[in-house]
Design an enzyme around this catalytic site. Structure first.
Site, PDB file in Angstrom:
ATOM      1  N   ALA A 117     -40.197 -26.977 -72.932  1.00 27.76           N
ATOM      2  CA  ALA A 117     -39.852 -27.997 -73.082  1.00 27.76           C
ATOM      3  C   ALA A 117     -40.019 -29.163 -71.550  1.00 27.76           C
ATOM      4  O   ALA A 117     -40.410 -30.691 -71.584  1.00 27.76           O
ATOM      5  CB  ALA A 117     -38.961 -28.498 -73.871  1.00 27.76           C
TER       6      ALA A 117
ATOM      7  N   ILE B 209     -41.288 -28.581 -68.683  1.00 26.18           N
ATOM      8  CA  ILE B 209     -42.596 -28.889 -67.638  1.00 26.18           C
ATOM      9  C   ILE B 209     -43.467 -29.907 -68.430  1.00 26.18           C
ATOM     10  O   ILE B 209     -43.695 -29.737 -69.168  1.00 26.18           O
ATOM     11  CB  ILE B 209     -42.913 -27.120 -68.022  1.00 26.18           C
ATOM     12  CG1 ILE B 209     -41.764 -26.320 -67.513  1.00 26.18           C
ATOM     13  CG2 ILE B 209     -44.375 -27.449 -67.042  1.00 26.18           C
ATOM     14  CD1 ILE B 209     -41.513 -26.288 -66.392  1.00 26.18           C
TER      15      ILE B 209
ATOM     16  N   GLU C 183     -47.149 -30.824 -68.852  1.00 24.80           N
ATOM     17  CA  GLU C 183     -47.713 -30.732 -68.952  1.00 24.80           C
ATOM     18  C   GLU C 183     -49.010 -31.692 -68.985  1.00 24.80           C
ATOM     19  O   GLU C 183     -49.659 -31.035 -68.531  1.00 24.80           O
ATOM     20  CB  GLU C 183     -47.732 -30.112 -70.417  1.00 24.80           C
ATOM     21  CG  GLU C 183     -46.937 -28.418 -70.778  1.00 24.80           C
ATOM     22  CD  GLU C 183     -45.746 -28.816 -71.125  1.00 24.80           C
ATOM     23  OE1 GLU C 183     -44.565 -28.043 -71.619  1.00 24.80           O
ATOM     24  OE2 GLU C 183     -45.336 -30.155 -70.772  1.00 24.80           O
TER      25      GLU C 183
ATOM     26  N   ASP D 293     -62.971 -46.913 -34.197  1.00 19.34           N
ATOM     27  CA  ASP D 293     -64.026 -47.128 -33.305  1.00 19.34           C
ATOM     28  C   ASP D 293     -64.796 -48.536 -33.564  1.00 19.34           C
ATOM     29  O   ASP D 293     -64.571 -49.288 -34.124  1.00 19.34           O
ATOM     30  CB  ASP D 293     -65.826 -46.740 -34.215  1.00 19.34           C
ATOM     31  CG  ASP D 293     -66.797 -46.338 -32.126  1.00 19.34           C
ATOM     32  OD1 ASP D 293     -66.449 -46.842 -32.115  1.00 19.34           O
ATOM     33  OD2 ASP D 293     -67.494 -45.558 -33.720  1.00 19.34           O
TER      34      ASP D 293
ATOM     35  N   ASP E 211     -69.173 -43.754 -36.528  1.00 21.92           N
ATOM     36  CA  ASP E 211     -69.862 -43.666 -37.137  1.00 21.92           C
ATOM     37  C   ASP E 211     -71.036 -42.689 -36.044  1.00 21.92           C
ATOM     38  O   ASP E 211     -72.397 -41.676 -37.030  1.00 21.92           O
ATOM     39  CB  ASP E 211     -70.781 -44.634 -37.629  1.00 21.92           C
ATOM     40  CG  ASP E 211     -70.654 -45.912 -35.854  1.00 21.92           C
ATOM     41  OD1 ASP E 211     -70.793 -45.067 -35.129  1.00 21.92           O
ATOM     42  OD2 ASP E 211     -71.232 -46.929 -35.685  1.00 21.92           O
TER      43      ASP E 211
ATOM     44  N   GLU F 181     -35.841 -35.417 -75.722  1.00 21.92           N
ATOM     45  CA  GLU F 181     -36.038 -33.431 -76.749  1.00 21.92           C
ATOM     46  C   GLU F 181     -35.320 -32.673 -76.381  1.00 21.92           C
ATOM     47  O   GLU F 181     -35.167 -31.764 -76.660  1.00 21.92           O
ATOM     48  CB  GLU F 181     -38.077 -33.523 -75.796  1.00 21.92           C
ATOM     49  CG  GLU F 181     -39.191 -34.143 -76.106  1.00 21.92           C
ATOM     50  CD  GLU F 181     -39.767 -34.106 -75.383  1.00 21.92           C
ATOM     51  OE1 GLU F 181     -41.215 -34.206 -75.291  1.00 21.92           O
ATOM     52  OE2 GLU F 181     -40.529 -33.349 -74.730  1.00 21.92           O
TER      53      GLU F 181
ATOM     54  N   THR G 216     -48.839 -37.968 -78.642  1.00 20.88           N
ATOM     55  CA  THR G 216     -48.275 -39.113 -78.539  1.00 20.88           C
ATOM     56  C   THR G 216     -48.304 -39.623 -77.045  1.00 20.88           C
ATOM     57  O   THR G 216     -48.767 -40.749 -77.225  1.00 20.88           O
ATOM     58  CB  THR G 216     -47.009 -39.650 -79.241  1.00 20.88           C
ATOM     59  OG1 THR G 216     -46.264 -39.084 -78.716  1.00 20.88           O
ATOM     60  CG2 THR G 216     -47.372 -39.156 -81.008  1.00 20.88           C
ATOM     61  N   ASP G 217     -47.759 -38.793 -76.384  1.00 20.82           N
ATOM     62  CA  ASP G 217     -47.913 -38.972 -74.921  1.00 20.82           C
ATOM     63  C   ASP G 217     -49.117 -39.329 -74.024  1.00 20.82           C
ATOM     64  O   ASP G 217     -48.518 -39.944 -72.701  1.00 20.82           O
ATOM     65  CB  ASP G 217     -46.229 -38.467 -74.101  1.00 20.82           C
ATOM     66  CG  ASP G 217     -44.960 -38.728 -74.504  1.00 20.82           C
ATOM     67  OD1 ASP G 217     -44.917 -40.058 -75.109  1.00 20.82           O
ATOM     68  OD2 ASP G 217     -44.167 -38.465 -73.761  1.00 20.82           O
TER      69      ASP G 217
END
Length: 939
Positions: A303, A305, A307, A349, A662, A731, A761-762
């Site tokens: 929970a 971590i 993702e 340059d 260049d 959570e 949802t996130d």
């Protein structure tokens, strides 16, 4: 013995040829031409086709080998084995072991989607880069079997004799056999914007590539013709040696990748620590069996971590890349855009990068007046002014004489194609043509009116060029231009206000003083003179004139002072870099006076800046160089390996270095730098291949836009981190309540509902944060410190102690409030049934609506969201609509209700939920306002 002799004679020619190859270019330059033919086993009429085929088999094609690219399989696999990706693979495996198979599979799917998307972005950038890279010229005219032949450049070998004319690219390193008015643009190798005169005779010159009779692959013929013999081809050329040096450099891990690795370790430690704490609590408080406690702890680790971190980082970088592409900057690697945002020093340059690579007349000096020339670049709509007033040639006979002489004594043609100038010749002569056009001088008509009778081409010894023209039926005129010191000594006369008078010592001293003034301003001056032949001089006599007899008794007319002007947009770009606390160091092959003049003119440094030449740099210790880099400094007349040394020393000082360029000479520094920026139009293939970013419009100002974009990307990743960690607190709170109540409070949130927040949802609002525009004032802040990290005290405080605690309080209140309406505490809390599902649904819904407030609050770190535009980020508003719609779908769809343990919400519930984000948003706006006031008062 016979066999040994056979192989000896078979390979004798190859051994002799390989021995010749061991000689350096300077050895060939100093040798007699006949000796060069012998060493290369060639002749003035070239080699045979059969011999060329043998040599091609021995030395290989005349091509520059590109850096060996990673296989597509390896490139694809790298996107799945980063530290964060490995953490997600392990997290998914743990989730499956813990009994939440759906969660584990979902995490793996996120990892797969992110890896594929990253590979797609890298592949797209690689294809765009490959389309830009153009190799050396395709065809060259060589002498084979004694006859001119048009062959592919790749088929050229040492010993080939080939022909060149104006506009050709030089295909190999070669020794000049014959040359007429040959001028070669060597800026790709040296950074010097003024073409070099080349002749068949040997003069060592000063510095690298200075031999008068050697020409190099990758350079271009500005004017004249030549016949040359090939000395080296392919990777044996100077062009190839620098390319090889570039290929040998290994790319270091980007600062962003290092920071993401660090963040992964931090999050892993936090998750494991929390999991361990919950494991111990489950055993001692809830009295769970060890096996069940272990599975519960594994679920908590998963929970915590984030993702969505990898997809958000990838998409944030990809959006940045897309925005940069619209601004003419092609980023080859996603991480490069953020690295540029961290840049503390830009090694730039000069020629073609800060300047236009176009010689332009700035002033015309006559003994009586000095004229300003306005209208920069190769445009024919400029003006000539005296004391701020536009003038015409009819008003100024001396000026008309100077322009007529300069325009007639000229082999360059300037054609306007689609509003852009195309030069057939040298930039220096082109500037004189443009001067004539600005003055209304019709060159085509005058060339017909005054036909050329004879010419004496420019050479590096006498540093002059002259042509003789028929002025009328009775008179001819010699028109001459050249360096002041090599012209003035042949001028006993001076044109002054329409009259010719003797040139006095006072005049000479005054002219020298004016010339020194122009030189101190970084301007290049050219003397203009002429000589009229009397009526008794016949055309035949003119044809028989030698240089010595013709270029004498000259009348000095005046000086033209020219420069390679800065790009118009570079002034504002430099100012923005300074405001962003980014140091700019000019590193050029041009002269010290020119380099300092341009650097001070565009505001890179002040007049007190130190100028260090390549010779001085060779004699400096690392400590001395490091000390010099601490102050204002300019590097001039530097060689390729010296640019590399400068970048390396800056990195040793802890700087994040961007190097622009260049030319071939820029490639090693481009590769060594944290981010290399090459020019797309003027840039060589080696430079483009070594760089991380290519400016397709060669606009230095695009770098500033990239810096702002890079800073915004890093800031957006931090915003995402705050947002995603915020939801982890509410959570985790249900599990904390469950544990500390010893199981009396059922879990207010199920694993599938946690999955709904993390991967449902996130997700889109988080991606919306990744595309948020830069905050106002982001370019007036210093680059982030090397010891600053994504997960810092501010992020932790906002995520856990501010947003997270508020969200936890609201979601916990929602859980108990719903149970209260269902009869609690008279009715006990159940872990099953409709009432339980209704309570968990309200907990989930409360988290979703607190996250709506969180995503709005995270859009800015210091500024008010209103300053960025409340509705400016459409993706975030789409994400908000999506998460509410997804929540409604889970709540009202029967089969999803069973899967996600949800129940139907009524109108009163929705009214409560809608009121959650507004006060949270306003409270945070007030906090930011107070924070800004405190910061203002502090300063």
């Amino acid at each position: 013995m016979i066999i040994q002799l056979f192989f000896y004679f078979m390979h004798f020619e190859k051994r002799v040829f390989m021995m010749a190859e061991q000689k350096t270019g300077r050895d060939f330059a100093a040798a007699e031409l006949q000796s060069v033919y012998q060493d290369l086993k060639s002749t003035p009429s070239g080699i045979t086709s059969e011999e060329a085929a043998k040599r091609l088999a021995e030395v290989g094609p005349n091509t520059i080998q590109k850096r060996q690219k990673e296989s597509q399989l390896k490139l694809f696999a790298k996107n799945f084995i980063s530290l964060m990706a490995i953490l997600l693979w392990v997290s998914g495996f743990i989730a499956i072991i813990a009994g939440t198979t759906e969660l584990g599979i979902a995490i793996w799917c996120v990892n797969l989607i992110n890896g594929c998307f990253s590979y797609y972005q890298q592949r797209a950038a690689q294809k765009a880069t490959d389309s830009l890279l153009k190799m050396l010229p395709s065809y060259t005219k060589v002498l084979r079997n004694g006859e001119p032949q048009q062959i592919e450049t790749s088929q050229m070998v040492p010993g080939d004799v080939f022909l060149l004319q104006a506009g050709d690219a030089v295909p190999t390193d070669a020794r000049i056999i014959e040359a007429t008015s040959l001028q070669v643009d060597e800026s790709a190798l040296t950074g010097e914007s003024v073409p070099e005169s080349k002749i068949a005779a040997y003069h060592a010159g000063e510095g690298q590539f200075a031999e008068s009779n050697l020409i190099y692959a990758g350079t271009n013929v500005g004017s004249g013709t030549a016949t040359a013999i090939t000395l080296f081809t392919g990777m044996a050329t100077e062009f190839g040696k620098i390319a090889k040096l570039t290929h040998n450099q290994r790319r270091s891990i980007s600062p962003l990748q290092l920071e993401l690795n660090r963040l992964t370790k931090q999050i892993s430690m936090i998750a494991i620590a929390i999991g361990t704490a919950f494991f111990i609590a489950a055993i001692f408080f809830v009295k769970y069996p060890v096996a069940q406690s272990f599975i519960f702890a594994l679920g908590m680790i998963v929970a915590f971590i984030p993702e969505g971190l990898l997809p958000t980082v990838t998409l944030s970088l990809a959006r940045g890349v897309q925005r940069m592409a619209k601004n003419h900057a092609l980023v080859k690697d996603l991480d490069s855009i953020e690295t540029l945002g961290e840049t503390t020093v830009i090694c730039s340059d000069k020629t073609g990068t800060l300047t236009q690579n176009q010689m332009t007349i700035d002033h015309v000096w006559l003994p009586s007046k000095t004229y300003d020339v306005t209208g920069k670049g190769y445009a024919n709509n400029g003006k000539i002014q005296y004391q701020g007033q536009d003038i015409t040639l009819a008003q100024e006979p001396d000026l008309e004489r100077l322009i007529k002489v300069a325009a007639l004594d000229n082999d360059t043609e300037v054609q306007m194609v689609d509003g852009k100038a195309k030069i057939l010749g040298t930039p220096t002569e082109a500037s004189l043509i443009i001067l004539a056009q600005k003055a209304g001088f019709d060159l085509t008509q005058r060339q017909k009116q005054f036909p050329r009778l004879k010419e004496f081409p420019f050479d590096s010894e006498r540093k002059r060029m002259s042509t003789i023209h028929q002025i009328d039926s009775q008179h001819a005129r010699l028109c001459l231009k050249g360096s002041l010191s090599d012209t003035l000594k042949w001028c006993p006369y001076l044109l002054d206000q329409g009259k010719i008078r003797p040139l006095t010592p006072e005049d000479r001293a005054n002219i020298d003083r004016i010339n020194q003034t122009y030189a101190s301003q970084g301007l290049r001056s050219m003397a203009i003179a002429y000589r009229d032949f009397d009526a008794q001089t016949t055309t035949d006599q003119i044809q028989q004139l030698s240089i010595e007899t013709a270029e004498q008794e000259l009348v000095f007319v005046g000086l033209v002072a020219m420069s390679d002007p800065p790009r118009e947009e570079v002034f504002d770009a430099v100012k923005k870099c300074h405001e962003a606390h980014i140091k700019i160091i000019m590193v050029t092959g041009d002269s010290t006076l020119t380099a300092k003049s341009i650097a001070t003119q565009i505001g890179i440094v002040s007049d007190r800046a130190r100028v260090i030449t390549g010779t001085e740099l060779d004699q400096m210790s690392e400590d001395d160089l490091s000390a010099a880099l601490a102050g204002e400094v300019i590097f001039a007349r530097v060689a390729p390996e010296q640019k590399y040394k400068i970048v390396s020393t800056l990195q040793a000082r802890g700087e994040i270095v961007a190097s622009t360029g260049d030319g071939v000479n820029d490639a090693p520094a481009l590769k060594k730098a944290d981010i290399g920026v090459a020019m797309g139009k003027m840039g060589t293939d080696v430079a483009k291949d070594a760089a991380d970013m290519i400016l397709t419009d060669d606009n230095f100002a695009s770098i500033v836009a990239a810096i702002e974009e890079g800073r915004a990307v890093y800031s957006n990743i931090q915003k995402f981190l705050i947002y995603i960690l915020t939801s982890n607190v509410p959570e985790a709170m249900p599990s904390i309540l469950f544990l500390f109540s010893r199981g009396l409070i059922p879990l207010p949130l199920t694993v599938m509902q946690i999955l709904t927040v993390d991967l449902g949802t996130d997700l889109i609002p988080a991606i919306g944060l990744g595309s948020e525009q830069a905050e106002p004032g982001i370019m007036k802040q210093p680059p982030r410190r090397r010891d600053a990290h994504l997960l810092n005290k501010s992020v932790i405080w906002k995520a856990f102690a501010w947003y997270g605690l508020i969200a936890s309080a609201i979601s916990t209140f929602s859980y108990f409030f719903t149970n209260l309406q269902n009869g609690w505490p008279q009715v006990p809390l159940f872990s099953t049934g409709y009432n339980y599902r209704e309570a968990t649904t309200m907990t989930l819904a409360a988290i979703v609506f607190t996250q709506i407030a969180a995503v709005m609050n995270c859009r800015t770190q210091r500024a008010s969201v209103f300053s960025n535009g409340l509705f400016s980020n459409r993706l975030i508003w789409f994400g908000i609509f999506f998460e509410v719609a997804l929540l409604a779908t889970l709540v009202y769809t029967p089969f999803l209700q069973d899967l996600f343990n949800t129940a139907t919400l009524n109108g009163r519930d929705w009214l409560f939920l809608i009121t959650i984000p507004i006060p949270l948003f306003l409270i945070e706006e007030a906090r930011k306002f107070i924070s800004r006031k405190i910061a203002t008062n502090t300063h």
